[in-house]
Scaffold this active site. Structure first.
Site, PDB file in Angstrom:
ATOM      1  N   ASP A   9     -30.217  27.358 -46.374  1.00  0.00           N
ATOM      2  CA  ASP A   9     -31.566  27.831 -46.991  1.00  0.00           C
ATOM      3  C   ASP A   9     -31.623  27.448 -48.244  1.00  0.00           C
ATOM      4  OD1 ASP A   9     -33.097  30.136 -47.771  1.00  0.00           O
ATOM      5  OD2 ASP A   9     -32.865  31.211 -45.967  1.00  0.00           O
ATOM      6  N   ASP A  53     -33.459  27.520 -42.429  1.00  0.00           N
ATOM      7  CA  ASP A  53     -34.816  28.226 -42.864  1.00  0.00           C
ATOM      8  C   ASP A  53     -35.838  26.895 -42.975  1.00  0.00           C
ATOM      9  OD1 ASP A  53     -35.693  30.925 -43.734  1.00  0.00           O
ATOM     10  OD2 ASP A  53     -36.581  29.330 -45.058  1.00  0.00           O
ATOM     11  N   ASP A 331       3.292   2.884  11.063  1.00  0.00           N
ATOM     12  CA  ASP A 331       3.503   1.863  10.014  1.00  0.00           C
ATOM     13  C   ASP A 331       2.955   0.682  10.754  1.00  0.00           C
ATOM     14  OD1 ASP A 331       4.908   0.830   7.210  1.00  0.00           O
ATOM     15  OD2 ASP A 331       4.793  -0.492   8.829  1.00  0.00           O
ATOM     16  N   ASP A 348      -7.544  -5.740   4.909  1.00  0.00           N
ATOM     17  CA  ASP A 348      -8.183  -4.340   4.394  1.00  0.00           C
ATOM     18  C   ASP A 348      -9.193  -3.737   5.570  1.00  0.00           C
ATOM     19  OD1 ASP A 348      -7.062  -4.516   2.102  1.00  0.00           O
ATOM     20  OD2 ASP A 348      -9.069  -4.899   0.797  1.00  0.00           O
ATOM     21  N   GLU A 374       0.199   0.017   4.088  1.00  0.00           N
ATOM     22  CA  GLU A 374       0.056   0.157   5.659  1.00  0.00           C
ATOM     23  C   GLU A 374       0.856   1.195   6.259  1.00  0.00           C
ATOM     24  OE1 GLU A 374       3.211  -0.869   4.888  1.00  0.00           O
ATOM     25  OE2 GLU A 374       3.263  -2.166   6.806  1.00  0.00           O
TER      26      GLU A 374
HETATM   27  P1  GH3 Z   1       7.208  -4.376   9.422  1.00  0.00           P
HETATM   28  O1  GH3 Z   1       6.580  -4.326  10.741  1.00  0.00           O
HETATM   29  O2  GH3 Z   1       8.634  -4.264   8.988  1.00  0.00           O
HETATM   30  O3  GH3 Z   1       6.426  -2.947   8.832  1.00  0.00           O
HETATM   31  O4  GH3 Z   1       6.705  -5.465   8.589  1.00  0.00           O
HETATM   32  P2  GH3 Z   1       5.621  -5.417   7.268  1.00  0.00           P
HETATM   33  O5  GH3 Z   1       5.062  -6.901   7.199  1.00  0.00           O
HETATM   34  O6  GH3 Z   1       4.537  -4.682   7.758  1.00  0.00           O
HETATM   35  O7  GH3 Z   1       5.878  -4.934   6.220  1.00  0.00           O
HETATM   36  P3  GH3 Z   1       6.186  -5.074   4.575  1.00  0.00           P
HETATM   37  O8  GH3 Z   1       6.598  -3.855   3.929  1.00  0.00           O
HETATM   38  O9  GH3 Z   1       7.188  -6.294   4.701  1.00  0.00           O
HETATM   39  O10 GH3 Z   1       4.892  -5.595   4.392  1.00  0.00           O
HETATM   40  C1  GH3 Z   1       3.877  -4.673   4.322  1.00  0.00           C
HETATM   41  C2  GH3 Z   1       2.391  -5.530   3.824  1.00  0.00           C
HETATM   42  O11 GH3 Z   1       1.261  -4.730   3.945  1.00  0.00           O
HETATM   43  C3  GH3 Z   1       2.711  -6.270   2.785  1.00  0.00           C
HETATM   44  C4  GH3 Z   1       0.993  -6.162   1.889  1.00  0.00           C
HETATM   45  O12 GH3 Z   1       0.454  -7.315   1.588  1.00  0.00           O
HETATM   46  C5  GH3 Z   1       0.349  -5.322   3.088  1.00  0.00           C
HETATM   47  N1  GH3 Z   1      -0.461  -4.338   2.409  1.00  0.00           N
HETATM   48  C6  GH3 Z   1      -0.186  -3.195   1.710  1.00  0.00           C
HETATM   49  N2  GH3 Z   1      -1.233  -2.473   1.408  1.00  0.00           N
HETATM   50  C7  GH3 Z   1      -2.326  -3.428   1.761  1.00  0.00           C
HETATM   51  C8  GH3 Z   1      -3.523  -3.103   1.451  1.00  0.00           C
HETATM   52  O13 GH3 Z   1      -4.247  -2.173   0.801  1.00  0.00           O
HETATM   53  N3  GH3 Z   1      -4.359  -4.056   2.148  1.00  0.00           N
HETATM   54  C9  GH3 Z   1      -4.022  -5.183   2.754  1.00  0.00           C
HETATM   55  N4  GH3 Z   1      -4.897  -5.999   3.100  1.00  0.00           N
HETATM   56  N5  GH3 Z   1      -2.677  -5.298   2.888  1.00  0.00           N
HETATM   57  C10 GH3 Z   1      -1.931  -4.436   2.331  1.00  0.00           C
HETATM   58 MG    MG Z   2       4.395  -2.495   8.223  1.00  0.00          MG
END
Ligand code: GH3
Ligand code: MG
Length: 463
Positions: A9, A53, A331, A348, A374
């Site tokens: 102001d 103001d 798994d 994926d 996985e």
């Molecule tokens: P197991 O029968 O003993 O479970 O064998 P595995 O090969 O499934 O287990 P391991 O833990 O050796 O490997 C897991 C794999 O999962 C490795 C990785 O590349 C894959 N993985 C983990 N996350 C993802 C994801 O988001 N996308 C993809 N495409 N693969 C994934």
């Molecule tokens: Mg596995």
């Protein structure tokens, strides 16, 4: 609600009088004589509100307001322009330049104080939403604002249910706004309660027989979830100064209690509509941010962060009602070699399809989450050993029994899954496992047994 107010102001006595009033209301005050001085003050530190103001000169005041509103850091500071405002148009010009309110002199002290409180509250709310949006963006949940397209719903309530002629003007000049006329008496009743209204315009200019009617409407609109966030503007008779101040404190977003022209009402409505949509958009992104925080982006399933506290609650609940529950660790087998053979994006795709298959085979009360690369987790309330084993075998078969088709040429991939099941003790005499880490570990122990036993199978461990 303390805050710091910058008074601009040119007249020393005006500054002093205002300062005394604001200090007595517990505000901190800074004083400036010129706009240049004010700019330097604002650059040094941002005030919470500005009282400006317009006798300094309408043109330079407008430019000052416009510059502040265009400044990223200063744009949220509310500005109250005070002055003589010889014509109604002068008021509108100040509002259009960026002032949040105009107070024609001489103005009522209570109104000024109520207006300051109301503007500071509005500013705090917007700041809070922007801050949360900032946190969300920083966490990597950025997402473009979707432009608002649905028409604005506005209710004009007056005595009787015909629109005052100057309010009919709103219908013609406000873009994309649907105006519904209503009688003031019915505004908080019946169907209007659930109506998604963006802005209420309460026209009491013809008279306010009892101030309490206005107060009751405001409290009701503010307390209902459907209308809590709506803009509310009250048009009051010129002598209703006490009610005007009270209305602001009760949650009216804006009030007009003197004779103003239709352009000013239109401008104020447009500002409230804009603020409502901005707040809605921010609330939506904050909500979707919360959702993103508990969701796995690849599969859309709940993530580990959501699943773990859920397990603890499930365990506590089950103990209370003496029922058993099952937790499964699932798994995919040899998934590493699936990736190695078919590529990561095929992997994926298989994870996404696995999530869909599992989800489609569980009940709404069962929780399915992706808790690792996985590895999935299923929690089943009210289960027993027979049902849990059956369910796990069904899920196992769901993956291993049908091949996946992935990629542009729909390549066939066979994948199997191992499942470890932990079944809780049905009564509360046994050892109670309530820690979610221990629950998952127990299911994992069973999972390893399934893996060691040759994979593509179910293994059980009971408490
Ligand atoms: P197991 O029968 O003993 O479970 O064998 P595995 O090969 O499934 O287990 P391991 O833990 O050796 O490997 C897991 C794999 O999962 C490795 C990785 O590349 C894959 N993985 C983990 N996350 C993802 C994801 O988001 N996308 C993809 N495409 N693969 C994934
Ligand atoms: Mg596995």
């Amino acid at each position: 609600m303390a805050g710091e107010i910058l008074i601009i102001d040119a007249v020393a006595t005006n500054r002093i009088v205002l300062k005394v009033k604001l200090l007595s209301a517990q505000y901190r005050v800074r004083l400036c004589e010129t706009l240049a001085e004010a700019k330097a003050e604002i650059d040094a530190s941002l005030p919470d509100l500005i009282l400006l103001d317009t006798a300094i000169g309408a043109k330079s005041v407008h430019a000052f307001c416009a510059a502040l509103k265009a400044d990223e850091h200063a744009s949220l500071i509310p500005i109250i322009a005070t002055g003589g405002f010889a014509t109604p148009h002068d008021r509108v010009a100040a509002l259009e330049a960026g002032a949040d309110d105009v107070l024609s002199k001489p103005f009522d002290d209570h109104i000024m104080q109520a207006r300051i409180r109301s503007l500071l509250r509005g500013r705090d709310a917007r700041q809070e939403l922007r801050m949360r949006e900032g946190t969300r963006t920083a966490l990597g949940f950025a997402e473009a604002y979707s432009e608002f397209t649905a028409p604005t719903q506005m209710i004009v309530a007056s005595h009787g249910d015909t629109l005052a002629p100057d309010l009919g003007y709103l219908a013609k000049t406000l873009e994309n706004v649907q105006i519904t006329a209503s009688a003031t008496e019915s505004i908080t009743r019946g169907t209007l309660r659930q109506y998604p209204v963006d802005l209420f315009l309460l026209d009491f200019r013809a008279g306010l027989s009892d101030d309490k009617v206005l107060y009751r409407i405001l409290s009701e609109l503010r307390s209902r979830s459907a209308t809590r966030h709506a803009g509310i503007m009250a048009l009051l008779p010129a002598d209703a100064r006490h009610a005007a101040a009270m209305a602001l404190d009760l949650g009216a977003s804006d009030i007009v209690y003197s004779t103003v022209d239709a352009d000013e009402i239109r401008h104020r409505c447009a500002v409230l509509i804009q603020a409502k949509h901005e707040a809605d958009a921010l609330r939506r992104t904050v909500e979707s941010g919360l959702e993103a925080a508990i969701t796995d982006p690849l599969t859309g399933l709940f993530n580990r962060r959501y699943a773990m506290p859920h397990l603890s609650r499930l365990s506590a609940e089950s103990r209370k009602n003496g029922r058993q529950f099952a937790i499964m660790a699932l798994d995919l087998d040899h998934f590493k070699s699936v990736n190695d053979t078919y590529g990561h994006s095929a992997g994926d795709e298989i994870l996404r399809q696995t999530a869909q298959r599992l989800q489609g085979n569980l009940r709404a009360v069962d929780l399915l989450a992706r808790i690792g690369g996985e590895e999935f987790l299923v929690a089943i309330p009210n289960s027993d050993v027979i049902h849990a084993k059956k369910a796990a075998e069904r899920l196992c078969q769901l993956i291993g029994g049908t091949p996946f088709f992935v990629g542009p040429d729909r390549q066939e991939v066979r994948v199997t899954m191992s499942v470890g099941v932990y079944l809780s003790d049905g009564n509360d005499t046994g050892e109670v496992v309530e820690n979610h880490g221990e629950l998952v570990n127990a299911a994992d122990v069973a999972l390893y047994a399934a893996k060691n036993g040759g994979r593509n199978k179910v293994s059980l461990s009971a408490a």
